[in-house]
Design an enzyme around this catalytic site. Structure first.
Site, PDB file in Angstrom:
ATOM      1  N   ASP A 126     101.630  40.595  30.951  1.00  0.00           N
ATOM      2  CA  ASP A 126     101.791  39.714  32.113  1.00  0.00           C
ATOM      3  C   ASP A 126     102.877  38.668  31.873  1.00  0.00           C
ATOM      4  O   ASP A 126     103.253  38.393  30.731  1.00  0.00           O
ATOM      5  CB  ASP A 126     100.475  38.978  32.399  1.00  0.00           C
ATOM      6  CG  ASP A 126      99.442  39.867  33.067  1.00  0.00           C
ATOM      7  OD1 ASP A 126      99.815  40.940  33.568  1.00  0.00           O
ATOM      8  OD2 ASP A 126      98.260  39.477  33.079  1.00  0.00           O
ATOM      9  N   LYS A 151     102.359  39.132  37.170  1.00  0.00           N
ATOM     10  CA  LYS A 151     102.057  38.682  38.526  1.00  0.00           C
ATOM     11  C   LYS A 151     102.228  37.174  38.580  1.00  0.00           C
ATOM     12  O   LYS A 151     101.799  36.455  37.696  1.00  0.00           O
ATOM     13  CB  LYS A 151     100.617  39.058  38.908  1.00  0.00           C
ATOM     14  CG  LYS A 151     100.331  40.545  38.824  1.00  0.00           C
ATOM     15  CD  LYS A 151      98.868  40.811  39.054  1.00  0.00           C
ATOM     16  CE  LYS A 151      98.592  42.308  38.955  1.00  0.00           C
ATOM     17  NZ  LYS A 151      98.838  42.835  37.607  1.00  0.00           N
ATOM     18  N   MET A 168      95.077  28.602  38.534  1.00  0.00           N
ATOM     19  CA  MET A 168      95.907  29.017  39.672  1.00  0.00           C
ATOM     20  C   MET A 168      95.619  28.166  40.912  1.00  0.00           C
ATOM     21  O   MET A 168      95.508  28.665  42.034  1.00  0.00           O
ATOM     22  CB  MET A 168      95.655  30.509  39.982  1.00  0.00           C
ATOM     23  CG  MET A 168      96.007  31.428  38.822  1.00  0.00           C
ATOM     24  SD  MET A 168      95.456  33.144  39.036  1.00  0.00           S
ATOM     25  CE  MET A 168      93.694  32.987  38.662  1.00  0.00           C
TER      26      MET A 168
END
Length: 470
Positions: free
Chosen positions: A246, A268, A381
């Protein structure tokens, strides 16, 4: 070569150790692990040796050393703080042609005890010939990180199967290939997972058909600092054929991947998915079906907001063997490096991990429960929805003055911590470098006092000094 390395069978053989202090205790522990018939000569024993003596692990001759004590012994070790006595023991042993070692005195040694890596029955010895024992110890520590604990089990099973493999595969070259494939293939993975009976079945299967089994290993890379990668994670990266990683995985961690492994970014980012999850799933199945060891490397811990469970479900449905190596999740790593304890007896009796990036159409968070006091919220996030988060928490009763911290690039050299109040969350989140973790709760205020990592420590000390002067 000044010393010839030898591995000595000490089982039931008389070994004499002179001394009853801490150094002698360390030597005794090693000799007992080798199943020696240990005799210790000393006027008194320290507490550790006394306990072993009470359990009859060795014979204790209470009193002073005499030359007849070492007669018919296999080895002698002198570990006293009396230089003259140590010298006498050395000369007595030499006269009787017995190998002798005087601890930390190279000229009075006919053998040297090396630094040892024990993966019984696999044993690795490292020695500097007595010239630099600290260097030998440092080398041992480095090698320890590279050699997994299951090596001993693997060697044990291989020993039992050696003759059967030899009778089934006549060619020495083919036998070598068989074991090379076994020690790096599915057999090794089964041993690593503690599935020893299945591992033996796998060996039998490989005698009649080639091992083309691939595997998926889900590895947590931690929040950024490569030093926080687990030893097992490092070992897996060194054996990978393909690494799917990632964006959150730091360059320092990627440097630890085996040089000839294929590294593919399937990262991502919020609102910028470079690779769809379905494409990542397809890559896992494709490479593993080709017999490759696939490592899915994820920032933090793969089971904490990392979709690790979803990817394992795909592997399970495709019949691909898998295992998981946990990692230090961002909420634990980043807050520790920021000097923010997640719980504290005076301020927070619980901690809740939350994602600010929920699946579309998913359930709304339980804001009344999250707004209660005396708890810490660690939000992953959450920078994009920081304003919504602060509004909801304040609306359901959390004080606008609640301390908060936004930790950007946690545990990395460019870590940046922004402190403030809940009503400032959106503004601070907008300023923070990505990836960022939001921390809400009274413990966030402790950053000013407990910060220890990065340039911000000096800034905080400067601020404190200014406040005191004011």
């Amino acid at each position: 070569m000044e010393y010839l390395p030898l591995f000595v069978d000490l089982r039931s053989r008389k070994v004499v150790l002179v001394g009853g202090g801490d150094v002698a205790a360390r030597k005794a522990e090693l000799l007992l692990r080798a199943n020696a018939a240990l005799v210790i000569i000393a006027p008194a024993l320290n507490s550790a040796l006394q306990q072993l003596c009470e359990q009859q692990y060795f014979t204790w001759i209470e009193g002073e050393y005499h030359p007849q004590h070492i007669e018919k012994s296999y080895l002698v070790i002198a570990a006293t703080d009396d230089a003259e006595l140590n010298k006498k023991i050395f000369h007595d042993a030499e006269k009787q042609q017995i190998f002798v070692n005087v601890v930390d005195d190279k000229p009075l040694c006919s053998f040297i005890v090396p630094s040892i890596i024990d993966r019984d029955p696999v044993v690795i010895a490292i020695s500097s010939g007595g010239t630099a024992p600290v260097l030998a110890r440092l080398l041992r520590e480095k090698l320890e990180t590279m050699l997994p604990s299951y090596l001993g089990h693997m060697a044990e099973i291989a020993g039992r199967w050696r003759e059967k493999v030899k009778s089934s595969i006549s060619s020495m070259r083919e036998r070598k290939r068989f074991w090379e494939k076994s020690f790096s293939g599915h057999f090794a993975s089964l041993v690593e997972k503690g599935q020893l009976s299945q591992a033996e079945l796998q060996l039998e299967k490989q005698l009649y058909e080639p091992d083309n089994t691939g595997e998926l290993v889900l590895v947590g890379a931690g929040p950024g600092d490569a030093g926080l990668l687990t030893l097992k994670g490092l070992q897996v990266l060194q054996n990978a054929d393909v690494v799917l990683y990632d964006h959150l995985v730091s360059d320092e961690v990627l440097e630890l991947v085996r040089r000839d492994a294929d590294k593919i970014c399937v990262g991502k980012r919020a609102k910028a998915h470079s690779v769809l999850q379905e494409e990542t799933n397809a890559l896992i199945v494709r490479f593993a079906s080709q017999g490759k060891k696939v490592v899915r490397l994820k920032g933090g811990d793969p089971f904490v907001f990392g979709r690790g469970g979803e990817e394992l479900q795909i592997a399970a449905e495709a019949g691909i063997p898998f295992q998981v190596v946990p990692g230090i999740t961002a909420a634990i790593g980043a807050t520790a490096y920021a000097g923010i304890p997640l719980t504290h007896r005076e301020h927070s009796q619980s901690v809740t991990f939350i994602t600010g990036h929920c699946k579309e159409g998913g359930n709304e968070l339980d804001w009344p429960a999250l707004a209660r006091g005396n708890q810490t919220l660690a939000i992953y996030m959450g920078t994009v929805k920081a304003e919504h988060i602060s509004q909801q928490l304040i609306h359901f009763g959390r004080s606008p003055e609640t301390p908060i911290a936004v930790i950007g690039c946690g545990t990395r050299q460019n870590q940046h911590v922004l402190s403030g109040k809940l009503y400032e969350l959106a503004e601070l989140a907008h300023q923070a470098p990505a990836p960022a973790l939001l921390v809400i709760g009274e413990v966030a205020a402790l950053h000013q006092q407990l910060a220890w990592f990065g340039d911000q420590v000096e800034k905080n000390r400067w601020r404190s000094a200014v406040l005191e002067l004011a």
